[in-house]
Design an enzyme around this catalytic site. Structure first.
Site, mmCIF file in Angstrom:
data_model
loop_
_atom_site.group_PDB
_atom_site.id
_atom_site.type_symbol
_atom_site.label_atom_id
_atom_site.label_comp_id
_atom_site.label_asym_id
_atom_site.label_seq_id
_atom_site.Cartn_x
_atom_site.Cartn_y
_atom_site.Cartn_z
ATOM 1 N N HIS A 306 -22.378 -14.321 38.204
ATOM 2 C CA HIS A 306 -23.395 -13.755 39.080
ATOM 3 C C HIS A 306 -24.230 -12.777 38.296
ATOM 4 O O HIS A 306 -23.699 -12.054 37.444
ATOM 5 C CB HIS A 306 -22.745 -13.049 40.286
ATOM 6 C CG HIS A 306 -23.712 -12.854 41.403
ATOM 7 N ND1 HIS A 306 -24.556 -11.773 41.446
ATOM 8 C CD2 HIS A 306 -24.004 -13.618 42.477
ATOM 9 C CE1 HIS A 306 -25.314 -11.878 42.522
ATOM 10 N NE2 HIS A 306 -25.006 -12.985 43.160
ATOM 11 N N ASP A 363 -20.563 -19.092 46.473
ATOM 12 C CA ASP A 363 -20.705 -20.538 46.629
ATOM 13 C C ASP A 363 -19.457 -21.308 46.231
ATOM 14 O O ASP A 363 -19.355 -22.501 46.484
ATOM 15 C CB ASP A 363 -21.885 -21.035 45.787
ATOM 16 C CG ASP A 363 -23.201 -20.593 46.375
ATOM 17 O OD1 ASP A 363 -23.293 -20.564 47.610
ATOM 18 O OD2 ASP A 363 -24.112 -20.252 45.618
HETATM 19 N N1 CMC Z 1 -20.108 -21.295 33.314
HETATM 20 C C1 CMC Z 1 -20.024 -21.093 31.972
HETATM 21 N N2 CMC Z 1 -20.646 -20.079 31.326
HETATM 22 C C2 CMC Z 1 -21.396 -19.238 32.073
HETATM 23 C C3 CMC Z 1 -21.518 -19.381 33.469
HETATM 24 C C4 CMC Z 1 -20.843 -20.455 34.089
HETATM 25 N N3 CMC Z 1 -20.943 -20.651 35.412
HETATM 26 N N4 CMC Z 1 -22.313 -18.405 33.956
HETATM 27 C C5 CMC Z 1 -22.667 -17.658 32.897
HETATM 28 N N5 CMC Z 1 -22.111 -18.150 31.753
HETATM 29 C C6 CMC Z 1 -22.209 -17.580 30.403
HETATM 30 C C7 CMC Z 1 -23.562 -17.846 29.778
HETATM 31 O O1 CMC Z 1 -23.574 -19.046 29.049
HETATM 32 C C8 CMC Z 1 -23.723 -16.626 28.906
HETATM 33 O O2 CMC Z 1 -22.920 -16.795 27.752
HETATM 34 P P1 CMC Z 1 -23.378 -16.181 26.333
HETATM 35 O O3 CMC Z 1 -23.398 -14.701 26.527
HETATM 36 O O4 CMC Z 1 -22.335 -16.665 25.376
HETATM 37 O O5 CMC Z 1 -24.751 -16.759 26.055
HETATM 38 C C9 CMC Z 1 -23.080 -15.504 29.721
HETATM 39 O O6 CMC Z 1 -22.109 -16.169 30.540
HETATM 40 C C10 CMC Z 1 -24.069 -14.738 30.621
HETATM 41 O O7 CMC Z 1 -24.718 -15.663 31.473
HETATM 42 P P2 CMC Z 1 -26.274 -15.602 31.880
HETATM 43 O O8 CMC Z 1 -26.747 -16.988 32.175
HETATM 44 O O9 CMC Z 1 -27.019 -14.817 30.851
HETATM 45 O O10 CMC Z 1 -26.177 -14.739 33.193
HETATM 46 P P3 CMC Z 1 -27.278 -14.652 34.325
HETATM 47 O O11 CMC Z 1 -27.067 -13.362 35.010
HETATM 48 O O12 CMC Z 1 -28.626 -14.933 33.772
HETATM 49 O O13 CMC Z 1 -26.914 -15.888 35.307
HETATM 50 C C11 CMC Z 1 -25.964 -17.171 37.029
HETATM 51 C C12 CMC Z 1 -26.198 -15.759 36.477
HETATM 52 C C13 CMC Z 1 -25.409 -17.063 38.453
HETATM 53 C C14 CMC Z 1 -27.308 -17.946 37.098
HETATM 54 C C15 CMC Z 1 -24.978 -17.922 36.102
HETATM 55 O O14 CMC Z 1 -23.739 -17.237 36.067
HETATM 56 C C16 CMC Z 1 -24.752 -19.369 36.515
HETATM 57 O O15 CMC Z 1 -25.527 -20.250 36.109
HETATM 58 N N6 CMC Z 1 -23.696 -19.668 37.358
HETATM 59 C C17 CMC Z 1 -23.465 -20.997 37.862
HETATM 60 C C18 CMC Z 1 -24.397 -21.246 39.051
HETATM 61 C C19 CMC Z 1 -23.946 -20.514 40.295
HETATM 62 O O16 CMC Z 1 -22.789 -20.538 40.677
HETATM 63 N N7 CMC Z 1 -24.929 -19.897 40.995
HETATM 64 C C20 CMC Z 1 -24.703 -19.214 42.271
HETATM 65 C C21 CMC Z 1 -24.895 -17.733 42.193
HETATM 66 S S1 CMC Z 1 -24.210 -16.881 43.628
HETATM 67 C C22 CMC Z 1 -25.143 -17.421 44.988
HETATM 68 C C23 CMC Z 1 -26.488 -16.838 44.994
HETATM 69 O O17 CMC Z 1 -26.598 -15.624 45.199
HETATM 70 O O18 CMC Z 1 -27.441 -17.615 44.853
#
Ligand code: CMC
Length: 427
Positions: A306, A363
């Site tokens: 998140h 989710d």
């Molecule tokens: N699986 C594997 N690796 C992950 C995941 C995941 N679900 N989420 C983040 N990471 C890794 C990412 O690759 C990065 O690694 P590194 O530092 O080595 O490059 C690190 O964790 C930080 O991730 P980020 O993408 O920079 O974080 P963000 O804050 O930009 O993204 C997120 C947050 C929710 C988009 C992301 O965690 C994600 O894609 N999760 C899966 C989709 C999901 O479940 N979304 C629903 C969110 S909750 C409901 C809502 O409020 O909409």
């Protein structure tokens, strides 16, 4: 004593006010930054940028706290119902009995959707995703309600809110009826809002519909958990679209599109599809955890991580328990729940997930409950949208009443420097 922040550029110092929120959140107010220094800030994804001051929702991602208008999500999910929470978010206070009754009755006055909307719906192929159809139908409502709302006129604003709450629920369920080839259903003004959702979705003309109260109650709780989440992607979209003084329906239609993406609300559908895939491939959870960690593989564990919660998502904790209760009560034994539990365990013990603070989010478990309730997977994100509607309305109203300026970020241009135009035969 008011605090300030000092910024030094090329040896010159500039002072900026520091703002402290109710819960001691600190923000540097850079409204005058460009005027004073000529510089802007760069913050892709707005990870460090506040776009507004808001009195609606407080969220502490480190501590796993979520409150609507000061009330904890745990209390609201346990003690309030969805329309009470909608009223709280939109109007700022919990309603008394008379206010709540009036709100519910006033929503009922707007539950009939113009019959001409049906021909718009029929224009979509049955295979269309319900979120795309919902966004279009919400936008189409502007054609039937062309007058823009004077937000300063309390009655006009109140009517627009009730109208949006009433019609959105109906058209949301119509996206499913159309997909299934069922006749479209009408709201029953003698029944409650969430009961109506179930009826609108599942009641068919050939047999009486038996409502399961346990399902209605669980759904009510799920809507509350989704009702607002401060400046997330879809809410920021609603605020920014509305900041151009676009109407409420147009702004919410944009919010639906933003919510649809798999990194946001679309994750609930993606989670279930992922669990199904793991199950169909023999249930090898560890293999998928490895895939998620592999930087050359685009696969991510859906339902994990998140932007704001870096400890745990309090909504996930409540949903996890609700999933257990609902499955128990309905006597459902779902192999996907076992896969989800294994996945959670493996990921939570894995260094990759631990070091990046990746925990199950809202989710991760919601899809399992929706599935147990008989909700088809393509409708999961539509349910999120129904729950999020009061939050979008509250944020849109707040933004307009605060007279916020049009949202218009800046950029750092990194393209070609100025160059002479080349005639087509010289390219
Ligand atoms: N699986 C594997 N690796 C992950 C995941 C995941 N679900 N989420 C983040 N990471 C890794 C990412 O690759 C990065 O690694 P590194 O530092 O080595 O490059 C690190 O964790 C930080 O991730 P980020 O993408 O920079 O974080 P963000 O804050 O930009 O993204 C997120 C947050 C929710 C988009 C992301 O965690 C994600 O894609 N999760 C899966 C989709 C999901 O479940 N979304 C629903 C969110 S909750 C409901 C809502 O409020 O909409």
């Amino acid at each position: 004593m008011s605090k300030t922040a000092i910024l030094e550029i090329d040896g010159k110092k500039y002072e900026f006010p520091v703002i402290v929120g109710t819960e001691n959140e600190v923000a540097i107010d850079i409204e005058k930054l460009r005027g004073a220094t000529g510089a802007i800030t760069l913050d892709p994804g707005y990870k460090n940028s506040g776009s507004c001051k808001s009195e609606i929702t407080f969220l502490d991602g480190e501590e796993g706290i979520l409150r609507y208008r000061g009330y904890s999500i745990e209390d609201l999910a346990d003690k309030a119902d969805f329309l009470e929470v909608a009223y709280l978010l939109i109007f700022g206070e919990l309603p008394n009995t008379a206010q709540l009754e009036k709100f519910e009755n006033d929503i009922r006055k707007h539950t009939l959707v113009n019959e001409e909307m049906k021909s718009i719906l029929e224009g979509f192929p049955k295979t269309a995703h319900p979120m795309g159809v919902l966004s279009s139908l919400t936008s189409a409502l502007t054609a039937f309600n062309p007058k823009s709302v004077n937000v300063e006129n309390e009655k006009e604003m109140y009517d627009a809110i009730c109208k949006t709450m009433g019609k959105f629920l109906v058209i949301a369920t119509w996206t499913y009826r159309r997909r299934m080839g069922f006749p479209l259903n009408y709201y029953d003004n003698t029944k409650g809002y969430v009961e109506n959702f179930m009826r609108l979705m599942f009641e068919i003309p050939t047999e009486p519909y038996k409502m399961d109260k346990r399902i209605v109650d669980a759904l009510d709780k799920l809507f509350i958990l989704h009702a607002d989440h401060e400046q997330n992607c879809s809410t920021s979209t609603v605020r920014i679209v509305g900041s151009s003084h676009a109407g409420l329906f147009a702004s919410i239609s944009a919010g639906v599109s933003a919510l649809w993406g798999p990194l946001h609300g679309g994750a609930n559908q993606a989670v279930l599809e992922m669990l199904e895939e793991i199950n169909n491939n023999g249930g090898d959870v560890a293999k998928y955890v490895l895939k998620a960690k592999d930087k050359d593989d685009p696969f991510r564990l859906m339902g994990f991580g998140h932007r704001v919660y870096k400890n745990f998502d309090p909504r996930a904790t409540i949903i996890k328990k609700a999933a257990d209760d609902v499955l128990d009560a309905l006597g459902v034994d779902d192999p996907l729940l076992d896969i989800a539990k294994q996945l959670e365990k493996v990921a939570l013990e894995d260094e990759y997930f631990k070091s990046r603070n990746l925990y199950p989010n809202v989710d991760f478990y919601s899809g399992i409950i929706y599935r147990a309730m008989g909700i088809p997977v393509e409708m999961f994100t539509v349910l999120f949208a129904i729950g999020r509607l009061p939050g979008w309305i509250a944020q849109w109203k707040e933004m307009r009443l605060n007279k916020e300026p049009i949202g218009r970020p800046r950029q750092v241009y990194t393209g070609s420097p100025s160059r002479a135009f080349k005639e087509i035969n010289q390219r």
